[in-house]
Scaffold this motif. Structure first.
Motif, mmCIF file in Angstrom:
data_model
loop_
_atom_site.group_PDB
_atom_site.id
_atom_site.type_symbol
_atom_site.label_atom_id
_atom_site.label_comp_id
_atom_site.label_asym_id
_atom_site.label_seq_id
_atom_site.Cartn_x
_atom_site.Cartn_y
_atom_site.Cartn_z
ATOM 1 N N LEU A 186 38.214 47.561 50.323
ATOM 2 C CA LEU A 186 37.827 47.381 48.934
ATOM 3 C C LEU A 186 38.168 45.961 48.483
ATOM 4 O O LEU A 186 39.224 45.428 48.841
ATOM 5 C CB LEU A 186 38.552 48.377 48.030
ATOM 6 C CG LEU A 186 38.215 49.856 48.189
ATOM 7 C CD1 LEU A 186 38.952 50.675 47.129
ATOM 8 C CD2 LEU A 186 36.716 50.098 48.101
ATOM 9 N N VAL A 187 37.280 45.374 47.703
ATOM 10 C CA VAL A 187 37.495 44.037 47.161
ATOM 11 C C VAL A 187 37.345 44.099 45.643
ATOM 12 O O VAL A 187 36.326 44.572 45.133
ATOM 13 C CB VAL A 187 36.501 43.020 47.742
ATOM 14 C CG1 VAL A 187 36.655 41.672 47.048
ATOM 15 C CG2 VAL A 187 36.699 42.872 49.244
ATOM 16 N N PHE A 188 38.380 43.656 44.947
ATOM 17 C CA PHE A 188 38.346 43.572 43.495
ATOM 18 C C PHE A 188 38.370 42.090 43.106
ATOM 19 O O PHE A 188 39.306 41.367 43.467
ATOM 20 C CB PHE A 188 39.558 44.258 42.871
ATOM 21 C CG PHE A 188 39.614 45.740 43.095
ATOM 22 C CD1 PHE A 188 39.051 46.621 42.192
ATOM 23 C CD2 PHE A 188 40.234 46.257 44.231
ATOM 24 C CE1 PHE A 188 39.097 47.988 42.404
ATOM 25 C CE2 PHE A 188 40.295 47.619 44.450
ATOM 26 C CZ PHE A 188 39.717 48.492 43.531
ATOM 27 N N GLY A 189 37.352 41.644 42.371
ATOM 28 C CA GLY A 189 37.326 40.288 41.851
ATOM 29 C C GLY A 189 37.606 40.328 40.359
ATOM 30 O O GLY A 189 36.719 40.663 39.561
ATOM 31 N N ALA A 209 31.286 45.668 29.844
ATOM 32 C CA ALA A 209 31.407 45.634 28.376
ATOM 33 C C ALA A 209 32.819 45.990 27.953
ATOM 34 O O ALA A 209 33.095 47.070 27.434
ATOM 35 C CB ALA A 209 30.391 46.575 27.744
ATOM 36 N N MET A 210 33.733 45.050 28.193
ATOM 37 C CA MET A 210 35.129 45.241 27.794
ATOM 38 C C MET A 210 35.702 43.904 27.360
ATOM 39 O O MET A 210 35.186 42.842 27.719
ATOM 40 C CB MET A 210 35.949 45.831 28.934
ATOM 41 C CG MET A 210 36.104 44.908 30.150
ATOM 42 S SD MET A 210 36.950 45.710 31.539
ATOM 43 C CE MET A 210 38.564 46.078 30.841
ATOM 44 N N GLN A 211 36.762 43.969 26.579
ATOM 45 C CA GLN A 211 37.436 42.756 26.141
ATOM 46 C C GLN A 211 38.939 43.031 26.039
ATOM 47 O O GLN A 211 39.345 43.984 25.390
ATOM 48 C CB GLN A 211 36.894 42.319 24.774
ATOM 49 C CG GLN A 211 37.267 40.905 24.349
ATOM 50 C CD GLN A 211 38.587 40.848 23.571
ATOM 51 O OE1 GLN A 211 38.992 41.816 22.939
ATOM 52 N NE2 GLN A 211 39.262 39.713 23.629
ATOM 53 N N PRO A 212 39.758 42.275 26.808
ATOM 54 C CA PRO A 212 39.368 41.225 27.747
ATOM 55 C C PRO A 212 38.916 41.822 29.079
ATOM 56 O O PRO A 212 39.066 43.005 29.311
ATOM 57 C CB PRO A 212 40.663 40.435 27.912
ATOM 58 C CG PRO A 212 41.737 41.474 27.766
ATOM 59 C CD PRO A 212 41.231 42.426 26.711
ATOM 60 N N GLY A 213 38.376 40.956 29.954
ATOM 61 C CA GLY A 213 38.028 41.392 31.302
ATOM 62 C C GLY A 213 36.554 41.525 31.587
ATOM 63 O O GLY A 213 36.168 42.224 32.530
ATOM 64 N N LYS A 214 35.717 40.843 30.844
ATOM 65 C CA LYS A 214 34.266 40.987 31.004
ATOM 66 C C LYS A 214 33.765 40.666 32.409
ATOM 67 O O LYS A 214 33.003 41.453 32.995
ATOM 68 C CB LYS A 214 33.568 40.122 29.955
ATOM 69 C CG LYS A 214 32.057 40.137 30.012
ATOM 70 C CD LYS A 214 31.493 39.238 28.916
ATOM 71 C CE LYS A 214 29.991 39.088 29.031
ATOM 72 N NZ LYS A 214 29.450 38.172 27.996
ATOM 73 N N PRO A 215 34.140 39.510 33.026
ATOM 74 C CA PRO A 215 33.618 39.224 34.369
ATOM 75 C C PRO A 215 34.347 40.049 35.438
ATOM 76 O O PRO A 215 35.571 39.999 35.549
ATOM 77 C CB PRO A 215 33.893 37.733 34.553
ATOM 78 C CG PRO A 215 34.785 37.308 33.448
ATOM 79 C CD PRO A 215 34.984 38.443 32.513
ATOM 80 N N GLN A 216 33.597 40.820 36.196
ATOM 81 C CA GLN A 216 34.188 41.678 37.220
ATOM 82 C C GLN A 216 33.391 41.603 38.508
ATOM 83 O O GLN A 216 32.158 41.473 38.490
ATOM 84 C CB GLN A 216 34.216 43.132 36.743
ATOM 85 C CG GLN A 216 35.171 43.427 35.614
ATOM 86 C CD GLN A 216 36.618 43.361 36.049
ATOM 87 O OE1 GLN A 216 36.989 43.850 37.126
ATOM 88 N NE2 GLN A 216 37.460 42.750 35.219
ATOM 89 N N GLY A 217 34.113 41.677 39.617
ATOM 90 C CA GLY A 217 33.480 41.819 40.917
ATOM 91 C C GLY A 217 34.094 42.993 41.639
ATOM 92 O O GLY A 217 35.297 43.246 41.522
ATOM 93 N N PHE A 218 33.287 43.736 42.371
ATOM 94 C CA PHE A 218 33.824 44.868 43.122
ATOM 95 C C PHE A 218 32.852 45.261 44.223
ATOM 96 O O PHE A 218 31.633 45.100 44.097
ATOM 97 C CB PHE A 218 34.055 46.081 42.231
ATOM 98 C CG PHE A 218 34.437 47.300 43.029
ATOM 99 C CD1 PHE A 218 35.698 47.417 43.574
ATOM 100 C CD2 PHE A 218 33.502 48.290 43.292
ATOM 101 C CE1 PHE A 218 36.037 48.511 44.360
ATOM 102 C CE2 PHE A 218 33.831 49.390 44.076
ATOM 103 C CZ PHE A 218 35.103 49.497 44.610
ATOM 104 N N GLY A 219 33.419 45.832 45.284
ATOM 105 C CA GLY A 219 32.621 46.412 46.345
ATOM 106 C C GLY A 219 33.431 46.544 47.620
ATOM 107 O O GLY A 219 34.632 46.265 47.661
#
Length: 400
Positions: free
Chosen positions: A292-295, A275-285
């Motif tokens: 670490l992987v940041f999408g 729940a942010m704008q901009p940057g709504k679609p996020q991947g992580f794990g």
């Protein structure tokens, strides 16, 4: 959607410090100290002079007194000359104060002024009487032996390195700088120097991310752009040796979002809206190899905002730092702007004294890349706010 705080907590929960290595001071700048460093001896090591002048007995050095100069003590000397009644020893800054002396008279408080001659004068006349202890740096007055000179967790800059050297150490245990790979995805991306055909755009995310990673103190081990091809991305990921991989683009719900297609469900990697704008679609794990992987999204402002919100704190935590957040201040809105309902807004902004304003009239649109060049802060507006009015108090993340 999960909140910004929930996603950040998840990121930090899976982030662990890099291994500890021992390096020489010359290679330690910018790294984080992994263990306390204690002084091997008191600092200063011995009573020494804080001025170029004359070591005296204060009782003999009243105004107008004429003293015989019986010795010369340069810096680095181990001499401890005897000083009798009515006598003095010339002494340089940092030299050990003779045991018989209890004060230092600066050159300018004698009849010789500031003149230093090669030959030691036979006598000096005191023009200003010293107090007992004047200009004498006492042994251990800075710190005693065994006292922590630099505490674990500190980022090692020039001052910290100097303190460690003064404490008697040339090697220090530090957390190795995180090794980071930056991957931009998208078949529409071309070299910035190229000539874009219809549907193509210059690739800028890797430039932004690589510079941001370096500014956070991490090492960039790979920077590459890959098309929207699952096979190519898998091969690239298999070939990358890094502690963390930052990918931009392909993290949403589009038919060609290859990052999500390749990584979703790998290890603990998941994708979903924040729940942010901009940057709504996020991947992580954490993927199967433990890195670490940041999408991140593909639009440049989204990349910038989400790097600051999630990636930078993780990289600093990996490096062993405890101070992982940018400073935040409260400023007054110089103008009003709209905010997205239900999402925390990260607005590229300009600080102007006590006020804050959007970097561009377009607001926080994820495509407004020109705003990044103008901004030196992010206005952080809570999700429950749908309008900032002129004069409102606004929380600001200071970037520079």
């Amino acid at each position: 959607m999960i909140t910004v705080a929930e996603h950040r907590d998840r990121v930090l929960a899976e982030t662990t410090p890099t291994p500890v290595v021992t390096v020489c001071l010359a290679d330690a700048a910018g790294l984080v100290l992994a263990a306390d460093v204690a002084s091997r001896w008191p600092t200063p090591l011995f009573d020494n002079s804080g001025m170029d002048g004359y070591a005296v007995r204060a009782a003999d050095a009243g105004e107008g007194a004429v003293l015989r100069v019986v010795a010369d003590v340069p810096a680095g000397s181990g001499a401890d000359p005897a000083i009798g009644v009515g006598e003095a020893a010339r002494i340089m800054t940092g030299a050990p104060v003779p045991s018989d002396a209890d004060a230092v008279v600066p050159l300018e408080h004698t009849d010789l002024g500031t003149v230093i001659t090669a030959e030691v004068p036979a006598t000096i006349t005191i023009t200003r009487a010293p107090r007992v202890g004047a200009h004498v740096r006492r042994a251990g007055e800075d710190s005693a032996a065994g006292v922590v000179a630099v505490a674990a967790g500190q980022n090692l800059g020039p001052w910290q390195l100097s303190s460690i050297a003064s404490a008697g150490h040339t090697m220090v245990p530090v957390h190795r700088a995180p090794r980071v790979a930056v991957i931009s995805t998208g078949s529409e991306l071309i070299d910035p120097a190229g000539e874009p055909a219809r549907g193509q755009i210059p690739e800028s995310n890797s430039v932004l991310l690589a510079a941001a990673v370096r500014a956070a103190g991490a090492d960039v081990v790979r920077v590459v752009t890959v098309t929207d091809d699952e096979t190519a991305l898998r091969a690239l990921l298999d070939d990358v040796d890094a502690d963390a991989v930052i990918l931009s683009g392909g993290a949403s719900v589009g038919a060609f979002d290859v990052v999500k297609a390749v990584l979703d469900g790998t290890g603990t990697v998941t994708f979903g809206p924040v729940a942010m704008q901009p940057g709504k679609p996020q991947g992580f794990g954490t993927d199967a190899s433990g890195r670490l992987v940041f999408g991140l999204p593909g639009n440049p402002v989204s990349v910038a905002a989400t790097f600051e919100a999630f990636v930078r704190p993780a990289l600093l935590a990996m490096a062993g730092r405890s101070d992982i957040d940018r400073p935040r201040v409260t400023r007054t809105a110089a103008t009003g702007w709209r905010c997205p309902a239900g999402r925390t807004q990260f607005l590229p902004a300009v600080l102007d004294g006590d006020t804050i304003r959007p970097a561009t009239a377009g607001g926080s649109g994820s495509h407004l890349v020109t705003s990044l060049a103008l901004a030196h802060a992010l206005a952080v507006v809570p999700a429950e706010t749908d309008q900032v009015n002129e004069g409102d108090a606004v929380e600001v993340m200071v970037l520079s």
